[in-house]
Enzyme design. Structure first.
Site, mmCIF file in Angstrom:
data_model
loop_
_atom_site.group_PDB
_atom_site.id
_atom_site.type_symbol
_atom_site.label_atom_id
_atom_site.label_comp_id
_atom_site.label_asym_id
_atom_site.label_seq_id
_atom_site.Cartn_x
_atom_site.Cartn_y
_atom_site.Cartn_z
ATOM 1 C CB ILE A 48 47.781 -16.212 34.713
ATOM 2 C CG1 ILE A 48 48.528 -16.732 35.919
ATOM 3 C CG2 ILE A 48 46.393 -16.807 34.584
ATOM 4 C CD1 ILE A 48 47.937 -16.298 37.235
ATOM 5 C CG HIS A 70 45.286 -12.982 35.207
ATOM 6 N ND1 HIS A 70 45.982 -12.380 34.200
ATOM 7 C CD2 HIS A 70 44.266 -13.629 34.622
ATOM 8 C CE1 HIS A 70 45.396 -12.650 33.045
ATOM 9 N NE2 HIS A 70 44.350 -13.396 33.291
ATOM 10 C CB ALA A 79 47.700 -19.614 39.047
#
Length: 154
Positions: free
Chosen positions: A129, A90, A118
């Site tokens: 996430i 992530h 992100a």
């Protein structure tokens, strides 16, 4: 997995060609506390596995760790961690909010470029996430609408 590492990686553009992939260096365990914390987690999990009532559910004589990494000392637990730990993949924070991107998602020093993914998250969220990415996208829709003078329908 180490949910909130202190180590930080890097991403660098290697070409002006948008089809060329950037150079990504995750830099795992570059901060000494990361391997220390992760190794201690391994030791705690081993202790839990040997404690009732959990111990009676585990196959007698079964192994959770490879023989070459017994994790009975902090050093062997660190070796195990360095050799076998994997990522939950992530990655985030390559264009951190505040450092690279302003509060309206504009890339600082660039005109007409915004980031909505992100990469604006300065730290990894506690859960998956994608939920945070959805929240960023919702906020981006509001920001873009404000900038264009369009009211969002609810």
């Amino acid at each position: 997995m180490l949910s909130h590492p202190f180590s930080a990686g890097t991403v660098h553009i290697t070409s002006a060609d948008p089809q060329t992939k950037p150079k990504v260096d995750f830099n795992y365990y570059s901060h000494p506390l990361d391997v220390e914390i992760h190794a201690r987690h391994v030791q705690v999990l081993e202790k839990l596995a040997k404690t009732e009532p959990l111990a009676s559910y585990i196959k007698p004589g079964g192994r959770r760790l490879p023989k070459e990494f017994p994790a009975d000392t902090i050093e062997s637990a660190k070796e195990l961690t360095r050799a076998l730990a994997t990522t939950n993949y992530h990655p985030c924070g390559t264009c951190s909010l505040g450092a690279v991107v302003d509060s309206r998602l504009n890339v600082k020093g660039m005109r007409g470029l915004r980031v909505v993914d992100a990469s604006i998250m300065p730290i990894i969220p506690r859960g998956n996430i994608i939920a945070t990415v959805y929240a960023v996208a919702e906020r981006a829709a509001d920001i873009f609408g404000e900038d264009l003078g369009v009211r969002r329908q609810t």
